[in-house]
Design a protein around this motif. Structure first.
Motif, PDB file in Angstrom:
ATOM      1  N   ASP A  10       0.804  -1.230   0.000  1.00  0.00           N
ATOM      2  CA  ASP A  10       0.000   0.000   0.000  1.00  0.00           C
ATOM      3  C   ASP A  10       0.836   1.278   0.000  1.00  0.00           C
ATOM      4  OD1 ASP A  10      -2.342  -1.404  -0.115  1.00  0.00           O
ATOM      5  OD2 ASP A  10      -2.829  -1.206   2.014  1.00  0.00           O
ATOM      6  N   PHE A  11       2.116   1.180   0.392  1.00  0.00           N
ATOM      7  CA  PHE A  11       2.963   2.373   0.352  1.00  0.00           C
ATOM      8  C   PHE A  11       3.251   2.809  -1.086  1.00  0.00           C
ATOM      9  CE2 PHE A  11       4.449   0.984   4.696  1.00  0.00           C
ATOM     10  CZ  PHE A  11       3.890   2.062   5.368  1.00  0.00           C
ATOM     11  N   GLY A  12       3.099   1.917  -2.043  1.00  0.00           N
ATOM     12  CA  GLY A  12       3.317   2.278  -3.439  1.00  0.00           C
ATOM     13  C   GLY A  12       4.752   2.043  -3.875  1.00  0.00           C
ATOM     14  N   ASP A  36      13.654  -1.024  -0.882  1.00  0.00           N
ATOM     15  CA  ASP A  36      13.329  -0.123  -1.986  1.00  0.00           C
ATOM     16  C   ASP A  36      12.742  -0.932  -3.134  1.00  0.00           C
ATOM     17  OD1 ASP A  36      15.995  -1.273  -2.272  1.00  0.00           O
ATOM     18  OD2 ASP A  36      16.188  -0.054  -4.073  1.00  0.00           O
ATOM     19  N   THR A  37      11.925  -0.279  -3.965  1.00  0.00           N
ATOM     20  CA  THR A  37      11.319  -0.930  -5.140  1.00  0.00           C
ATOM     21  C   THR A  37      11.500  -0.014  -6.343  1.00  0.00           C
ATOM     22  OG1 THR A  37       9.081   0.005  -4.961  1.00  0.00           O
ATOM     23  CG2 THR A  37       9.581  -1.912  -3.578  1.00  0.00           C
ATOM     24  N   VAL A  38      11.220  -0.569  -7.530  1.00  0.00           N
ATOM     25  CA  VAL A  38      11.361   0.226  -8.742  1.00  0.00           C
ATOM     26  C   VAL A  38      10.173  -0.044  -9.660  1.00  0.00           C
ATOM     27  CG1 VAL A  38      12.817  -1.540  -9.824  1.00  0.00           C
ATOM     28  CG2 VAL A  38      12.917   0.821 -10.659  1.00  0.00           C
ATOM     29  N   ASN A  39       9.545   1.013 -10.124  1.00  0.00           N
ATOM     30  CA  ASN A  39       8.458   0.957 -11.122  1.00  0.00           C
ATOM     31  C   ASN A  39       7.192   0.265 -10.626  1.00  0.00           C
ATOM     32  OD1 ASN A  39      10.140   2.220 -13.023  1.00  0.00           O
ATOM     33  ND2 ASN A  39      10.976   0.247 -13.674  1.00  0.00           N
ATOM     34  N   GLY A  40       7.135  -0.097  -9.362  1.00  0.00           N
ATOM     35  CA  GLY A  40       5.960  -0.768  -8.832  1.00  0.00           C
ATOM     36  C   GLY A  40       6.058  -0.920  -7.326  1.00  0.00           C
ATOM     37  N   ALA A  82      12.358 -20.291  -6.332  1.00  0.00           N
ATOM     38  CA  ALA A  82      12.654 -21.196  -7.438  1.00  0.00           C
ATOM     39  C   ALA A  82      11.815 -20.861  -8.666  1.00  0.00           C
ATOM     40  CB  ALA A  82      12.425 -22.642  -7.007  1.00  0.00           C
ATOM     41  N   ASN A  83      10.528 -20.570  -8.454  1.00  0.00           N
ATOM     42  CA  ASN A  83       9.680 -20.081  -9.541  1.00  0.00           C
ATOM     43  C   ASN A  83       9.848 -18.565  -9.612  1.00  0.00           C
ATOM     44  OD1 ASN A  83       8.607 -22.632 -10.119  1.00  0.00           O
ATOM     45  ND2 ASN A  83       6.990 -22.397  -8.592  1.00  0.00           N
ATOM     46  N   GLU A  84      10.594 -18.098 -10.590  1.00  0.00           N
ATOM     47  CA  GLU A  84      10.926 -16.671 -10.647  1.00  0.00           C
ATOM     48  C   GLU A  84       9.765 -15.859 -11.200  1.00  0.00           C
ATOM     49  OE1 GLU A  84      14.505 -13.726 -12.219  1.00  0.00           O
ATOM     50  OE2 GLU A  84      14.634 -15.902 -12.494  1.00  0.00           O
ATOM     51  N   SER A  85       9.383 -14.839 -10.466  1.00  0.00           N
ATOM     52  CA  SER A  85       8.248 -14.013 -10.849  1.00  0.00           C
ATOM     53  C   SER A  85       8.540 -13.219 -12.128  1.00  0.00           C
ATOM     54  CB  SER A  85       7.906 -13.035  -9.724  1.00  0.00           C
ATOM     55  OG  SER A  85       6.927 -12.115 -10.150  1.00  0.00           O
ATOM     56  N   PRO A  86       7.571 -13.164 -13.043  1.00  0.00           N
ATOM     57  CA  PRO A  86       7.732 -12.333 -14.241  1.00  0.00           C
ATOM     58  C   PRO A  86       7.277 -10.891 -14.021  1.00  0.00           C
ATOM     59  CG  PRO A  86       5.708 -13.594 -14.444  1.00  0.00           C
ATOM     60  CD  PRO A  86       6.338 -13.993 -13.120  1.00  0.00           C
ATOM     61  N   TYR A  87       6.832 -10.585 -12.784  1.00  0.00           N
ATOM     62  CA  TYR A  87       6.187  -9.296 -12.536  1.00  0.00           C
ATOM     63  C   TYR A  87       7.076  -8.276 -11.832  1.00  0.00           C
ATOM     64  CZ  TYR A  87       2.130 -12.247 -13.465  1.00  0.00           C
ATOM     65  OH  TYR A  87       1.242 -13.126 -14.036  1.00  0.00           O
ATOM     66  N   ASN A 103       2.721  -4.689 -11.722  1.00  0.00           N
ATOM     67  CA  ASN A 103       2.007  -5.923 -11.383  1.00  0.00           C
ATOM     68  C   ASN A 103       2.721  -6.769 -10.328  1.00  0.00           C
ATOM     69  OD1 ASN A 103      -0.200  -5.534 -13.163  1.00  0.00           O
ATOM     70  ND2 ASN A 103       1.096  -6.169 -14.883  1.00  0.00           N
ATOM     71  N   ASP A 104       3.760  -6.210  -9.715  1.00  0.00           N
ATOM     72  CA  ASP A 104       4.398  -6.913  -8.599  1.00  0.00           C
ATOM     73  C   ASP A 104       3.557  -6.656  -7.346  1.00  0.00           C
ATOM     74  OD1 ASP A 104       5.980  -8.254  -6.832  1.00  0.00           O
ATOM     75  OD2 ASP A 104       7.753  -7.002  -7.092  1.00  0.00           O
TER      76      ASP A 104
END
Length: 388
Positions: A49-51, A115-119, A259-264, A269-270
């Protein structure tokens, strides 16, 4: 001489990482059972929710203040922020220290970036952030022999800037004594997939002198996941996350990755709907048991247990093939002795019924072993070296 050198190396690695035999520990399991799926989901929702939490934004400042507030609510008092800039934007690392009872100046570092980027980064790296918060909650009042630093780095997405800054401005100038760095980055899995495996990452990069210790620690972590979680493990190599500045400084590292790498990742969409919170729950269980193993969590001891520790003497150490056990007090019940090898496998078991006994261990290979003793409700472990 070569045989002695190999034994000395094995002994040093064992001292660093396997101060207790790696067998199922009911005390550790009881703590692992307290991992809360609802806590993890609630924290993931808050984090999302922080964006978009990029350095220099109000969103990352809000996330930073929330993380600090969480530690304060848990009762932690040694909370530091380390300010730096990322391409001219102000941001901060968050460092929280839990002091060990036996080795207060030697640290297990458990880290992940916030930190996050673009999502919103629910998986990358909200999953690692909330996992560390849950570990901190459960370890707060646990006696650990080694100190633990919970570190939330910023600037990871821009090139490991926060962890590089911490190494250059804290680790190196303070000559920080680090037992192990355990990095948590993107452990959320993928919604709709069978997320039953966690990748345990070891150091396979130069400098090579710390690689063997990393491989041993990573295998021990995989063993912990097998003992205390429902996940399978896969060993792979460490790369491109916040453990790398430590690795370049010669520290021993390990890490966890889905192990299952996220495409998001790195996009809008993350979000939680595209990951698997139940997977984070299982990863947290395995990570908590690993933290207890590496920091050496100690169960509160009664008077009788302390008495056994004081009264039992194991000698000579190193031994050339005969292991003597001496008790300074009368045996009131048969004393069960089990010897474990470096991987936690029981290799010998016997029952001692007199105060002075000699056990032939010459049939074992040279190496480091743990002798575990149990007398009713009293139990201790003692380490010994066999060098024939």
């Amino acid at each position: 001489m070569k045989s002695f050198s190999r034994l000395a190396i094995l002994f040093s690695l064992f001292i660093c990482f396997n101060t207790t035999a790696q067998v199922f520990n009911p005390y550790y399991n009881g703590l692992v059972d307290n991992v809360s799926a609802s806590n993890i989901l609630a924290d993931l929702i808050t984090f999302e929710d922080f964006g978009v939490k990029e350095p220099g934004t109000s969103e990352i400042d809000d996330a930073k203040n929330w993380i600090i507030g969480r530690y304060q609510s848990l009762g932690y008092t040694t909370i530091e922020t380390q300010d730096f800039t990322v391409f001219g934007q102000n941001t901060s690392n968050i460092i929280v220290t839990k002091t060990g009872s036996l080795y207060p100046n030697t640290f297990l570092i458990i880290d992940g970036h916030y930190d996050t980027v673009n999502g919103p980064g629910a998986n990358d790296n909200g999953s690692g952030t909330v996992l560390i918060l849950e570990l901190a909650r459960l370890l707060k009042d646990i006696d650990t022999e080694y100190s633990i630093k919970f570190i939330h780095f910023s600037g990871e997405e821009e090139g490991l800037i926060g962890s590089e800054y911490y190494v250059n401005n804290t680790v190196i100038p303070e000559n920080l004594d680090i037992k192990l760095v355990l990095n948590i980055d993107e452990v959320g899995g993928v919604a709709g997939q069978n997320n039953n495996t966690i990748i345990c990452e070891r150091d396979e990069s130069p400098p090579n002198y710390n690689n063997a210790a990393s491989a041993l620690a990573t295998q021990e972590m995989a063993n912990c996941f097998g003992l205390y979680s429902n996940l399978q493990t896969q060993i792979s190599y460490a790369y491109s996350s916040d453990y790398m500045p430590f690795e370049n400084n010669g520290e021993v590292i390990t890490g966890l990755y889905e192990a299952n790498e996220s495409p998001y990742t790195h996009g809008p969409n993350d979000i939680i709907d595209n990951m698997d919170p139940d997977y984070v729950f299982e990863v947290t269980k395995g990570t908590l048991s690993s933290a207890l193993h590496f920091a050496v969590g100690r169960e509160p001891l009664g008077i009788s247990e302390n008495h056994l520790d004081v009264s039992l003497v194991l000698y000579p150490n190193p031994t050339r093939g005969t292991l003597n056990v001496h008790l300074n007090s009368p045996i009131v019940a048969p004393l069960e002795m089990t010897i474990f090898d470096v991987l936690g496998k029981a290799v010998y078991k016997t029952t001692l019924r007199i105060e002075n006994s000699a056990t032939d261990v010459s049939f074992l290979e040279n190496g480091v072993y743990i002798a575990a003793f149990q007398d009713g409700n009293r139990a201790i472990r003692k380490q010994f070296i066999l060098n024939q």
